[in-house]
Design a protein around this motif. Structure first.
Motif, PDB file in Angstrom:
ATOM      1  N   LYS A  23       0.929  -1.290  -0.188  1.00 34.75           N
ATOM      2  CA  LYS A  23       0.011  -0.010  -0.103  1.00 34.75           C
ATOM      3  C   LYS A  23       0.875   1.087  -0.019  1.00 34.75           C
ATOM      4  O   LYS A  23       1.503   1.346   0.815  1.00 34.75           O
ATOM      5  CB  LYS A  23      -0.906  -0.044   1.237  1.00 34.75           C
ATOM      6  N   GLY A  25       0.808   5.389  -1.250  1.00 25.80           N
ATOM      7  CA  GLY A  25       0.270   6.670  -1.826  1.00 25.80           C
ATOM      8  C   GLY A  25      -1.204   6.738  -1.807  1.00 25.80           C
ATOM      9  O   GLY A  25      -1.790   7.842  -1.267  1.00 25.80           O
ATOM     10  N   LEU A  26      -1.805   5.720  -2.220  1.00 27.71           N
ATOM     11  CA  LEU A  26      -3.196   5.879  -2.287  1.00 27.71           C
ATOM     12  C   LEU A  26      -4.026   5.444  -0.961  1.00 27.71           C
ATOM     13  O   LEU A  26      -3.343   4.920  -0.075  1.00 27.71           O
ATOM     14  CB  LEU A  26      -3.922   4.563  -3.436  1.00 27.71           C
ATOM     15  N   ARG A  27      -5.405   5.834  -0.963  1.00 29.70           N
ATOM     16  CA  ARG A  27      -6.053   5.500   0.179  1.00 29.70           C
ATOM     17  C   ARG A  27      -6.667   4.214   0.302  1.00 29.70           C
ATOM     18  O   ARG A  27      -7.006   3.697  -0.775  1.00 29.70           O
ATOM     19  CB  ARG A  27      -7.247   6.537   0.158  1.00 29.70           C
ATOM     20  N   GLU A  41      -4.042   7.134   3.827  1.00 30.05           N
ATOM     21  CA  GLU A  41      -2.900   7.135   2.980  1.00 30.05           C
ATOM     22  C   GLU A  41      -1.843   6.236   3.558  1.00 30.05           C
ATOM     23  O   GLU A  41      -1.404   6.171   4.733  1.00 30.05           O
ATOM     24  CB  GLU A  41      -2.169   8.613   2.522  1.00 30.05           C
ATOM     25  N   TRP A  42      -0.924   5.583   2.574  1.00 33.32           N
ATOM     26  CA  TRP A  42       0.080   4.680   3.029  1.00 33.32           C
ATOM     27  C   TRP A  42       1.373   4.902   2.507  1.00 33.32           C
ATOM     28  O   TRP A  42       1.426   5.324   1.383  1.00 33.32           O
ATOM     29  CB  TRP A  42      -0.256   3.205   2.713  1.00 33.32           C
ATOM     30  N   GLY A  49       0.620  10.062   5.838  1.00 32.47           N
ATOM     31  CA  GLY A  49      -0.224  11.126   5.118  1.00 32.47           C
ATOM     32  C   GLY A  49      -1.451  11.364   5.920  1.00 32.47           C
ATOM     33  O   GLY A  49      -1.196  11.498   6.957  1.00 32.47           O
TER      34      GLY A  49
END
Length: 239
Positions: A23, A25-27, A41-42, A49
């Motif tokens: 994981k 950047g994306l949620r 965010e990761w 984040g």
């Protein structure tokens, strides 16, 4: 001699699956084994984040900044009311390494609240505390207690201005008894006045003045006597 091209070795399927599971950047919403839930965010499989964590056992919620798996930055922490189940703010402010650090505001049971500086999860630096009895302390804090210079304003407008240690009046200070029209100036030790001078102060405007004015000091050298007594009890300069 002809060049022989060998087929490129294919990476194991588990490597591809592991890469896709990362994981970054994306949620994402992820549930822990104990039922806790994080949405946000990761980075490299760590909360990083903006994100929101919900703890299943207590129902508490943190929403704000994360850094490498820990609360770090600005965020708010809330818990549900045991009766109404509505969420109540507990802390809003800055965090570092999963602890309150920097400027923030905390709300305590009974209506008390603190606004000011934190360090390592404790009140530390300059801050203002509003107590349930209506009194207000404003000044320096050390290890979650008043420590250093500060002022305590009581609900009846009387106030103490001076030094504090371990949450108690300690060292040089002044206590304004505005309800009686008097002022005590001297040395305190663990909340107890040890020596000083009591004089009339605003007696004519006081709502409940004493029956008689304080008589004039007749010592030959009152300042010298007070200075000698203060030197005996004042240990604030040695700390």
């Amino acid at each position: 001699m002809p060049i022989v091209k060998y087929p490129r070795a294919r990476e194991p399927l588990w490597c591809e699956w592991d890469r896709k599971a990362q994981k970054c950047g994306l949620r994402h919403t992820v549930y822990a084994v104990n039922g806790d839930r994080y949405t946000g965010e990761w980075l490299d499989n760590l909360k990083h984040g903006k994100g929101t964590q919900v703890w299943k056992r207590t129902g508490a919620i943190y929403s704000g900044d994360w850094k490498f798996g820990k609360r770090d930055g600005y965020g708010s922490y809330s818990i549900p009311d045991p009766v109404t189940k509505e969420y109540k703010r507990v802390y809003t402010g800055w965090w570092k390494n999963d602890k309150k650090c920097g400027y923030g505001m905390t709300f305590y049971p009974g209506g008390e609240h603190y606004e000011g500086e934190w360090s390592g999860g404790q009140r530390s630096g300059w801050g203002r505390m509003y107590y349930q009895d209506g009194s207000i302390y404003e000044g320096q804090w050390l290890q979650d207690q008043p420590g250093g210079l500060g002022m305590l304003l009581l609900s009846n407008e009387n106030r103490y201005e001076g030094n504090w240690k371990d949450g108690k009046k300690h060292g040089p200070g002044k206590f304004f008894y505005l309800d009686k029209g008097q002022l005590f100036e001297g040395i305190w030790a663990a909340d107890i006045p040890k020596c000083g001078i009591l004089i009339d102060f605003g007696r004519d405007e006081a709502p409940a003045p004493t029956q008689y004015p304080i008589p004039k000091i007749e010592l030959a050298d009152p300042d010298g006597v007070l200075a000698e007594a203060q030197a005996m009890f004042d240990d604030s300069q040695d700390e």
